[in-house]
Design an enzyme around this catalytic site. Structure first.
Site, PDB file in Angstrom:
ATOM      1  N   CYS A   2      -1.419  -5.017  -1.754  1.00  0.00           N
ATOM      2  CA  CYS A   2      -1.697  -5.018  -0.097  1.00  0.00           C
ATOM      3  C   CYS A   2      -1.234  -3.967  -0.060  1.00  0.00           C
ATOM      4  CB  CYS A   2      -0.962  -6.440   0.277  1.00  0.00           C
ATOM      5  SG  CYS A   2      -0.563  -5.983   2.377  1.00  0.00           S
ATOM      6  N   GLU A 110      -9.123  -7.413   1.791  1.00  0.00           N
ATOM      7  CA  GLU A 110      -9.294  -6.625   0.195  1.00  0.00           C
ATOM      8  C   GLU A 110     -10.871  -6.547  -0.089  1.00  0.00           C
ATOM      9  OE1 GLU A 110      -7.201  -5.765  -2.027  1.00  0.00           O
ATOM     10  OE2 GLU A 110      -4.923  -6.968  -2.218  1.00  0.00           O
TER      11      GLU A 110
END
Length: 233
Positions: A2, A110
């Site tokens: 992340c 992402e």
């Protein structure tokens, strides 16, 4: 992993959602939180005078600096801690035992490879959030570091795990979340047994999360605003 997320909730909303007792610092809403940024975090600390736990809203710098580090430069490399080894790694094990936090977010980003203008390689950003209304509450750790000059720095990291099928088509890692029924236990500084802490973390499955492509604006950390999380066709 992340490496970027959105956290746009107001201070008032965070106070209400997490039953905050004390606001130590007010986080600034952001749709593009990046490593070394100050980010919102909920912690519980034991008040030495009353011996009662106090739930606080703080803004640690994203990228954990262990208390024993000689300097703070390595923090940018420790924005994530692997759930599989977090209880054993020297950089994280003390924080995992007693300095856990909740990092409230709207969701995280992402990227997948794609083809850009002129056939050049590019990256397509995606936004991942909870399907049901409410925050994407990531499992975090925080730590205190004291500089040689005596200044204190509070930093944090986000715990990640192997991505479930819900996110695996985008990336092989994803943040662990803490469900509302486990917030109190996760924050409890007196819960120091790793075997009791591990089951509190949750990897969202299937219909729990939703994903959609977003504009490449988010690729630049200088860009911010709600348009970063809007779906594109």
């Amino acid at each position: 992993m992340c490496g970027r997320f959105a956290a746009s909730a107001s201070v008032e909303d965070i106070i209400e959602t997490f039953a905050i007792d004390e606001v130590v610092e007010e986080p600034l809403p952001t749709f593009n939180a990046a490593p070394t940024d100050a980010v919102p975090a909920v912690v519980e600390r034991l008040d030495k005078e009353t011996n009662q736990t106090v739930r606080k809203l703080v803004t640690p710098r994203w990228g954990l600096v262990p208390s024993w580090s000689k300097d703070a430069r390595g923090g940018a490399r420790m924005i994530n801690a692997r759930a599989e080894t977090v209880a054993e790694k020297p950089a994280f094990r003390k924080a995992f035992a007693a300095r856990r936090c909740l990092i409230p977010a709207d969701g995280f980003y992402e990227w997948t490879p794609t083809t850009g203008p002129g056939g050049k390689p590019a990256k397509q950003p995606w936004f991942i959030s909870m399907t049901e209304p409410g925050p994407f509450v990531m499992a975090g750790l925080y730590e205190f570091w004291k500089s040689p000059e005596g200044a204190w720095l509070t930093t944090c990291t986000i715990i990640t795990t192997q991505a479930t099928d819900a996110v695996g088509h985008l990336h092989d890692r994803m943040p662990m979340v803490i469900l509302p029924e486990h917030w109190a236990a996760w924050l409890d500084p007196t819960l120091t047994d790793a075997d009791g802490v591990r089951p509190l973390m949750h990897a969202p499955q299937g219909a729990e999360v939703t994903t959609h492509p977003v504009a490449p604006l988010v690729n630049n950390v200088r860009h911010d605003g709600p348009e970063l999380v809007q779906p594109i066709g």
